[in-house]
Design a protein around this motif. Sequence first.
Motif, PDB file in Angstrom:
ATOM      1  N   UNK A 309      -4.794   6.216 -17.276  1.00 48.63           N
ATOM      2  CA  UNK A 309      -3.409   5.965 -17.680  1.00 48.63           C
ATOM      3  C   UNK A 309      -2.492   5.943 -16.467  1.00 48.63           C
ATOM      4  N   UNK A 310      -2.740   6.846 -15.508  1.00 51.31           N
ATOM      5  CA  UNK A 310      -1.926   6.860 -14.288  1.00 51.31           C
ATOM      6  C   UNK A 310      -2.098   5.568 -13.498  1.00 51.31           C
ATOM      7  N   UNK A 311      -3.345   5.069 -13.436  1.00 53.41           N
ATOM      8  CA  UNK A 311      -3.585   3.807 -12.719  1.00 53.41           C
ATOM      9  C   UNK A 311      -2.865   2.659 -13.409  1.00 53.41           C
ATOM     10  N   UNK A 312      -2.970   2.611 -14.744  1.00 50.83           N
ATOM     11  CA  UNK A 312      -2.306   1.527 -15.476  1.00 50.83           C
ATOM     12  C   UNK A 312      -0.795   1.596 -15.321  1.00 50.83           C
ATOM     13  N   UNK A 313      -0.236   2.812 -15.386  1.00 47.93           N
ATOM     14  CA  UNK A 313       1.214   2.951 -15.225  1.00 47.93           C
ATOM     15  C   UNK A 313       1.656   2.631 -13.804  1.00 47.93           C
ATOM     16  N   UNK A 314       0.764   2.811 -12.834  1.00 50.56           N
ATOM     17  CA  UNK A 314       1.129   2.541 -11.443  1.00 50.56           C
ATOM     18  C   UNK A 314       1.044   1.059 -11.085  1.00 50.56           C
ATOM     19  N   UNK A 315       0.419   0.258 -11.954  1.00 45.58           N
ATOM     20  CA  UNK A 315       0.278  -1.170 -11.635  1.00 45.58           C
ATOM     21  C   UNK A 315       1.640  -1.839 -11.442  1.00 45.58           C
ATOM     22  N   UNK A 316       2.625  -1.665 -12.368  1.00 46.11           N
ATOM     23  CA  UNK A 316       3.943  -2.290 -12.113  1.00 46.11           C
ATOM     24  C   UNK A 316       4.581  -1.810 -10.820  1.00 46.11           C
ATOM     25  N   UNK A 317       4.399  -0.507 -10.521  1.00 43.92           N
ATOM     26  CA  UNK A 317       4.979   0.015  -9.276  1.00 43.92           C
ATOM     27  C   UNK A 317       4.308  -0.629  -8.072  1.00 43.92           C
ATOM     28  N   UNK A 318       2.985  -0.682  -8.120  1.00 39.25           N
ATOM     29  CA  UNK A 318       2.252  -1.306  -7.009  1.00 39.25           C
ATOM     30  C   UNK A 318       2.615  -2.777  -6.895  1.00 39.25           C
ATOM     31  N   UNK A 319       2.761  -3.444  -8.050  1.00 47.83           N
ATOM     32  CA  UNK A 319       3.127  -4.859  -8.016  1.00 47.83           C
ATOM     33  C   UNK A 319       4.500  -5.043  -7.375  1.00 47.83           C
ATOM     34  N   UNK A 320       5.431  -4.154  -7.720  1.00 46.71           N
ATOM     35  CA  UNK A 320       6.776  -4.244  -7.131  1.00 46.71           C
ATOM     36  C   UNK A 320       6.724  -3.992  -5.628  1.00 46.71           C
ATOM     37  N   UNK A 321       5.947  -2.972  -5.238  1.00 45.27           N
ATOM     38  CA  UNK A 321       5.813  -2.693  -3.800  1.00 45.27           C
ATOM     39  C   UNK A 321       5.141  -3.860  -3.094  1.00 45.27           C
ATOM     40  N   UNK A 322       4.095  -4.395  -3.714  1.00 44.88           N
ATOM     41  CA  UNK A 322       3.418  -5.553  -3.120  1.00 44.88           C
ATOM     42  C   UNK A 322       4.340  -6.751  -3.011  1.00 44.88           C
ATOM     43  N   UNK A 323       5.164  -6.937  -4.032  1.00 48.39           N
ATOM     44  CA  UNK A 323       6.117  -8.047  -3.992  1.00 48.39           C
ATOM     45  C   UNK A 323       7.132  -7.850  -2.878  1.00 48.39           C
ATOM     46  N   UNK A 324       7.571  -6.586  -2.699  1.00 43.71           N
ATOM     47  CA  UNK A 324       8.519  -6.304  -1.633  1.00 43.71           C
ATOM     48  C   UNK A 324       7.879  -6.503  -0.265  1.00 43.71           C
ATOM     49  N   UNK A 325       6.611  -6.073  -0.137  1.00 48.88           N
ATOM     50  CA  UNK A 325       5.930  -6.211   1.148  1.00 48.88           C
ATOM     51  C   UNK A 325       5.664  -7.685   1.475  1.00 48.88           C
ATOM     52  N   UNK A 326       5.278  -8.461   0.460  1.00 52.20           N
ATOM     53  CA  UNK A 326       4.901  -9.864   0.706  1.00 52.20           C
ATOM     54  C   UNK A 326       6.079 -10.823   0.609  1.00 52.20           C
ATOM     55  N   UNK A 327       7.282 -10.301   0.340  1.00 49.32           N
ATOM     56  CA  UNK A 327       8.446 -11.183   0.220  1.00 49.32           C
ATOM     57  C   UNK A 327       8.676 -12.015   1.487  1.00 49.32           C
ATOM     58  N   UNK A 328       8.590 -11.421   2.705  1.00 50.44           N
ATOM     59  CA  UNK A 328       8.734 -12.255   3.913  1.00 50.44           C
ATOM     60  C   UNK A 328       7.683 -13.358   3.999  1.00 50.44           C
ATOM     61  N   UNK A 329       6.463 -13.064   3.539  1.00 49.81           N
ATOM     62  CA  UNK A 329       5.415 -14.090   3.566  1.00 49.81           C
ATOM     63  C   UNK A 329       5.767 -15.215   2.604  1.00 49.81           C
ATOM     64  N   UNK A 330       6.319 -14.842   1.432  1.00 54.32           N
ATOM     65  CA  UNK A 330       6.746 -15.868   0.464  1.00 54.32           C
ATOM     66  C   UNK A 330       7.812 -16.765   1.078  1.00 54.32           C
ATOM     67  N   UNK A 331       8.781 -16.151   1.753  1.00 53.84           N
ATOM     68  CA  UNK A 331       9.826 -16.956   2.417  1.00 53.84           C
ATOM     69  C   UNK A 331       9.217 -17.854   3.483  1.00 53.84           C
ATOM     70  N   UNK A 332       8.243 -17.320   4.209  1.00 55.97           N
ATOM     71  CA  UNK A 332       7.616 -18.111   5.264  1.00 55.97           C
ATOM     72  C   UNK A 332       6.834 -19.288   4.677  1.00 55.97           C
TER      73      UNK A 332
END
Length: 602
Positions: A309-332
Amino acid sequence: MVRRLKTIMVVCFVLVNALFLAGVSYLSYTYFFTFTTEEISESRLSLLNESANKLSGFTRNISEAGKFIAIDRSVIDLFSQEYEDPYTALVNRDELQNIVRDVSSLKREIQSIEVYTDWFKDYPYLYKNTLYPESELGLFPWFRTFIESVDNGWAPEHLDPHSGHEVISYIHRIMDSRNRTVGYIKVNVKSTEFLGFLRDMNLYEEINEPFILLNTGGSVIAETHSRYDFPMMNKLLTKSSDTMFERLIPKYDKRTNYHEVVQEDNEHYMILLSEPNQEQWRLAQIILIDELYEDTRQLRLFIIVIGSAAILLSIPIVYSIGRWITKPITHMVRAMRKVEKGQFDVQLNEHYIEEYDILTGNFNQMTKELDKLVKQVEKEHANRREAELRALQSQIMPHFLYNTLDMIKWKSMDHDVENVEEMVNNLSKMLRIGLSGGLNFIQLREELEHARAFVDIQKQRLTQNINYQVRVPAKLKDLYVPKIIIQPFIENSLKHGYSLTETEKIDLKVRATLDENEEMVIIHIEDQGVGFPPNWSMEGKTGIGIKNVRERIWLYCGEHYDVRISNKEEGGTRVTITLPIYESNPSFHGKDKEETPDTENE
């Protein structure tokens, strides 16, 4: 196939955490299982040893009753006398029964005491209650082996034919004063009494696990549970080769104070063997481990559920963090797609993460260099294109001048001043339109005027009657076309399409229309001449006029616009020129004009 970085990060996070959780759970459970199993085994073995010691007092109490009767002096004296009459035998029998009854009454655990002897065989009517013929004892399968080996011992659990109960018996040989065997004492204890003794030690009812009671020789005396309910007992016991008793398999037969965990039929069992008590008896116990760890398995399942359950609940958080980390790559990536489309002025903002900042700096430097190189290449290409166009124009202009000046020369020699003036005016008009201030495009009306001036000059030079017709809608005359594209085909028609005899009539027509989709201008130039031979093609010709026009149209408008020449069915030749629609002069906008300063200077 998953290729997006954010998705890969989330999947990797879930997989790594799932593997970590599974690994930690497995290692923890394995360590916990090993550790607790060892601890439980030691504590259970200690409890089993204590139970075996307590059982020693119980069995000693039973065996003492049998020994007391067997070695009692009065009993020995009774069996040492010879009975002279039935009365004496009856008196001695009653005395023996009284002794047995008295001993039995003192031992609450004893179910019955039986005496088996042939001493009263001459008086069979005396055999009743506690006194039985020795032959009845021989009916038990274990008796013969028992008699041949020991003077006293314990018989395994069996059915007592007199009471109808399952009993465990202590057997003791009776000897007379001359050490002759005169009978046997059989002290019966209900099997349930042994089990009751174990219950009193809080083992049987609480744990509900099977116990196996082993006597001094290692033979099985009693079992607390049915083998049907616990088939594992069949794996541990085997028939003795020299007796009717069962005993433990060789692996465990001689072991004492021992514990081991075994697996059988996907079940784990704990095998416990006590140390011998004072009577040299042992207890064996079989414990189903899965029942011991029922609560532990529920705890492990609970931990796994909470972790999942903790892993499943952490998926949106990880996705948000991943999106924040990869945002410069998306712009590039978006910037690179713009660069692919030719937009080289794209710049990315700086980023505080060092790696991204390095990539951003290199990307910005790359786009600047690309923009600079592309502009340089375009400028060089435009200059080269302009040079090629000028070279093409320089090829055709001397051609006009040579032919026309030669004709003016001869007219002047003939003193035809009026014709000379008209020819000079037409020549001037052609030169003005041909130069057109250095522009590459002129309006279609000017191109038609340029062709008309050429035809007028040819009318003065030739003796033939030239019929020149122009059919162009007024709205098309304002469109812009490359200059000097009609006159070379009229010149070729006059030169190659007619024999130029004095009586020959020359027909020339120029028409202009739009295509069906109104996306192109189509100019037709037709004559009624001899046409072209069947195998004629433009690619094999080296003349200046047609080649010059085609190359200039390709350079100005693109290679999907062209010139086609064909013979008409009714005779003559048709030239078809396809051009794009320009409502304004392309020479005044775009790079064609901006990067040709030399043209503006002319």
